[in-house]
Design an enzyme around this catalytic site. Structure first.
Site, PDB file in Angstrom:
ATOM      1  CG  ASP A   1       4.305  11.708  14.135  1.00 38.52           C
ATOM      2  OD1 ASP A   1       4.073  12.449  14.485  1.00 38.52           O
ATOM      3  OD2 ASP A   1       3.998  10.952  13.214  1.00 38.52           O
TER       4      ASP A   1
ATOM      5  CG  ASP B   1       2.863  13.660  10.379  1.00 41.32           C
ATOM      6  OD1 ASP B   1       3.329  13.132  11.302  1.00 41.32           O
ATOM      7  OD2 ASP B   1       1.545  13.781   9.962  1.00 41.32           O
TER       8      ASP B   1
ATOM      9  CB  SER C   1       3.638  10.360   9.367  1.00 43.50           C
ATOM     10  OG  SER C   1       3.271   9.969  10.591  1.00 43.50           O
ATOM     11  CG  HIS C   2       5.250   6.731  11.548  1.00 45.09           C
ATOM     12  ND1 HIS C   2       4.017   6.848  10.964  1.00 45.09           N
ATOM     13  CD2 HIS C   2       5.534   5.166  11.456  1.00 45.09           C
ATOM     14  CE1 HIS C   2       3.460   5.880  10.447  1.00 45.09           C
ATOM     15  NE2 HIS C   2       4.463   5.035  10.664  1.00 45.09           N
TER      16      HIS C   2
ATOM     17  CG  ASP D   1       0.139  13.034  12.899  1.00 41.57           C
ATOM     18  OD1 ASP D   1       1.214  12.218  13.253  1.00 41.57           O
ATOM     19  OD2 ASP D   1      -0.437  12.495  11.838  1.00 41.57           O
ATOM     20  NE  ARG D   2       2.132   7.677  14.240  1.00 36.35           N
ATOM     21  CZ  ARG D   2       2.497   6.345  13.777  1.00 36.35           C
ATOM     22  NH1 ARG D   2       3.294   5.782  14.533  1.00 36.35           N
ATOM     23  NH2 ARG D   2       1.761   5.853  12.870  1.00 36.35           N
TER      24      ARG D   2
ATOM     25  CE  LYS E   1      -1.477   9.670  14.185  1.00 36.91           C
ATOM     26  NZ  LYS E   1      -2.131   9.234  12.803  1.00 36.91           N
TER      27      LYS E   1
HETATM   28  C1  VG1 Z   1      -0.021   3.300  11.192  1.00 36.80           C
HETATM   29  C2  VG1 Z   1      -0.746   3.221  12.616  1.00 36.80           C
HETATM   30  C3  VG1 Z   1      -2.282   3.821  12.554  1.00 36.80           C
HETATM   31  C4  VG1 Z   1      -1.952   5.361  12.217  1.00 36.80           C
HETATM   32  C5  VG1 Z   1      -1.282   5.421  10.691  1.00 36.80           C
HETATM   33  C6  VG1 Z   1      -1.008   6.951  10.203  1.00 36.80           C
HETATM   34  O1  VG1 Z   1      -0.731   2.686  10.379  1.00 36.80           O
HETATM   35  O2  VG1 Z   1      -0.831   1.883  12.791  1.00 36.80           O
HETATM   36  O3  VG1 Z   1      -2.651   3.781  13.734  1.00 36.80           O
HETATM   37  O4  VG1 Z   1      -3.336   5.832  11.881  1.00 36.80           O
HETATM   38  O5  VG1 Z   1       0.166   4.778  10.828  1.00 36.80           O
HETATM   39  O6  VG1 Z   1      -0.257   7.533  11.276  1.00 36.80           O
HETATM   40  P1  VG1 Z   1      -0.343   1.484   9.731  1.00 36.80           P
HETATM   41  O7  VG1 Z   1      -1.061   0.977   8.577  1.00 36.80           O
HETATM   42  O8  VG1 Z   1       1.076   1.454   9.317  1.00 36.80           O
HETATM   43  O9  VG1 Z   1      -0.294   0.336  11.025  1.00 36.80           O
HETATM   44  V1  VG1 Z   1       0.666   8.810  10.834  1.00 36.80           V
HETATM   45  O10 VG1 Z   1       1.407   9.323  12.279  1.00 36.80           O
HETATM   46  O11 VG1 Z   1       1.598   8.169   9.557  1.00 36.80           O
HETATM   47  O12 VG1 Z   1      -0.633  10.116  10.198  1.00 36.80           O
HETATM   48 CO    CO Z   2       2.126  11.238  11.753  1.00 34.28          CO
END
Ligand code: VG1
Ligand code: CO
Length: 553
Positions: free
Chosen positions: A287, A289, A123-124, A291-292, A386
């Site tokens: 981001d 993947d 992801s990010h 979704d953000r 998302k």
């Molecule tokens: C983070 C965000 C959370 C989100 C998760 C996955 O998790 O705070 O809101 O759902 O990433 O997003 P954490 O545990 O690091 O706070 V993604 O774009 O990685 O699917």
């Molecule tokens: Co993501």
């Protein structure tokens, strides 16, 4: 861990493992590790074996497979395809170059009636040989696997005797095509068309297009991650935005050095363009993947919690939601801006723990239409993830219908509903021991706060958030420390479940000002008392030695 035995049978291998390979429970969003860790021999394979042994319907079922294009994407696809064939999967649907955004994967799982999907993404998190890699598992509803399933997968990895895999495969991801590995068929499709169809069914593209042509310049930053090809097709080819609207639009294995996290720190180039320039009226980034989303207007930034509230308040601008919303949901740390709108609309508003999987039951049972998180995530019942580009189109649709600027829309919103000043402070890469000690110490002091002032305001409740799912009644404990004040202000503390280096402490700050109060303060100023009080109560600076957060949103 060592390899005990190795036997070959026709075209398949059966590799025996002497002990568990998976050293961590899959977190908020799958299993995430450094690329080096993931690609040590048998690591990916043993996690995938546990998935195939645990997910129901694998034998004879359809599976969706793709990723965000980061280093390791196609290598992992090759491994997973060969393992899927060895487990009797009927068909795997994958994509050209393995490029598949998380929301597009969710959609494919649903329309192809797959038993699930595997999304290769951290992801990010940054990518490349020195970055991170990840494997996310989604279920047949298209959403992230429920905690009960990821727990079972983890259990399975602890007793895994070995894994099954085909020796080799002859599949090209260069263009669409059909192949076989043993009796399993592999369909390589363009991963973009189905997603675009879905967007065209939700939004009025003609209206958005004529609005953009009317001197409304937009900029989109794909940060060299998965959304580039989707955004180019939708924004430039179909909606007719200028060529070059999509920046960093080519998915690269290391994201060209970008950190694909769409916030003011990591998408700074785009933010500077919008916040300090006058050329563009709208800016957005997604981001790794896809979704953000981050939304910017000329000289203004839209806080993601406000974004959810504004989408909710204006949902009927979008053809797919023109009949109104069933209900909405937000994660606990997300501000209550959306709650106020839901109340006004007379619809339910649910509060869930962090992580998209908790929205699944509410979406599936028709309790809600829209949901979102403060971490730049918004989505609806169109998929079970998302969806970054969907949020961008939603914003453009509202602006096109109302013929107004982002700033005007935000000010109108605050004038009607009041403003929830909000900020998240992230302290990244803290030593894990220090972070856990800090967290435990705050937790142990929580009850002493109740009935006493915090930042000058009486504390009405202080606890570790427990969630009871209203659909299946399952209970999830310990989802974040909350300090709730009499005037509706609050501070929340969590430790991240997605980081890979040490621990990340997140502090969420919120305070409400009604529509006749001061609506145009800098959030850091509006929240300064809360910021000072939590720093001294949690001893953040004292324990971490960090004078300020790594990222402020
Ligand atoms: C983070 C965000 C959370 C989100 C998760 C996955 O998790 O705070 O809101 O759902 O990433 O997003 P954490 O545990 O690091 O706070 V993604 O774009 O990685 O699917
Ligand atoms: Co993501």
């Amino acid at each position: 861990m060592s390899l005990k035995e190795f036997s070959s049978q026709d075209s398949q291998l059966r590799i025996s493992l002497t002990s568990s390979f998976t050293d961590q429970k899959p977190g908020t969003s799958g299993l995430r590790k450094s690329t080096k860790h993931f690609f040590q021999p048998h690591y990916l394979e043993s996690f995938v074996e546990a998935i195939f042994q645990t997910l129901s319907g694998v034998e004879g079922g359809i599976l969706v497979l793709g990723g965000d294009g980061r280093f390791g994407n196609t290598q992992a696809i090759d491994v997973i395809l060969r393992m899927a064939a060895a487990h009797g999967v009927k068909k795997v649907i994958t994509t050209v170059n393995g490029i598949l955004s998380t929301p597009a994967a969710s959609h494919l799982i649903r329309i192809k009636k797959a038993v699930g999907g595997i999304i290769l993404s951290a992801s990010h998190n940054s990518g490349g040989p020195e970055g991170d890699f990840g494997v996310k598992l989604n279920g047949p509803n298209g959403g992230p696997a429920a905690e009960s399933l990821t727990d079972e997968i983890f259990e399975c990895t602890q007793t895994l005797g070995g894994y099954k895999i085909f020796k080799d495969s002859q599949i090209s991801l260069d263009e669409p095509g059909k192949y076989f590995i043993g009796s399993m068929s592999v369909e390589v499709i363009d991963g973009i068309e189905d997603y675009i169809d879905l967007m065209q069914n939700i939004f009025d593209f003609d209206k958005i297009s004529s609005f953009l042509k009317n001197d409304f310049l937009i900029a989109f930053d794909a940060l060299n991650a998965v959304t580039g090809p989707y955004a180019k097709k939708i924004l430039e080819d179909i909606l007719g935005a200028n060529s070059g609207t999509v920046r960093n639009g080519k998915p690269l294995e290391d994201f060209g050095g970008c950190h694909p996290d769409p916030n003011l720190t990591y998408a700074k180039d785009l933010a500077d363009l919008l916040l300090y320039g006058n050329q563009y009226s709208f800016g957005a980034a997604c981001d790794g993947d896809g979704d953000r989303n981050m939304i910017l207007g000329r000289n203004c930034f839209v806080n993601p919690s406000d974004s959810l509230a504004i989408l909710t308040a204006n949902a009927t601008c979008v053809p797919a939601y023109s009949d109104g919303l069933l209900g909405v949901a937000r994660s606990m740390p997300t501000s209550s801006a959306v709650d106020v709108v839901a109340k006004e609309l007379g619809i339910a508003c649910f509060e869930t723990p962090t992580g998209w999987k908790f929205f699944g039951n509410l979406l599936d049972s028709g309790e809600i239409t829209l949901c979102g998180e403060e971490s730049f995530g918004t989505g609806s019942n169109h998929v079970r993830e998302k969806d970054g580009l969907w949020a961008v189109l939603f914003w453009l649709q509202i602006l096109a219908n109302k013929q107004c600027s982002v700033k005007d829309l935000m000010h109108q919103h605050w004038n009607q509903f009041g403003r929830h000043y909000y900020s998240r402070h992230d302290y990244e890469s803290i030593s894990s021991d220090i972070a856990h000690d800090l967290f435990n110490s705050v937790e142990s002091k929580l009850t002493s706060l109740v009935g006493h002032p915090f930042a000058g305001i009486n504390v009405v409740k202080a606890d570790n958030f427990t969630y009871k799912d209203p659909v299946d009644n399952s209970v999830t404990l310990r989802q974040g420390l909350r300090i709730l004040l009499e005037d509706g202000s609050r501070v929340v503390l969590r430790l991240s479940g997605t980081g890979t280096k040490g621990a990340t402490l997140r502090i969420y700050l919120e305070s409400y000002v009604s529509s006749n109060g001061n609506l145009i303060q800098d959030p850091q100023v509006a929240l300064s008392k809360l910021i000072r009080s939590i720093d001294s109560f949690a001893e953040v600076t004292k324990r971490t030695g960090m004078l300020e957060p790594t990222v402020i949103t």
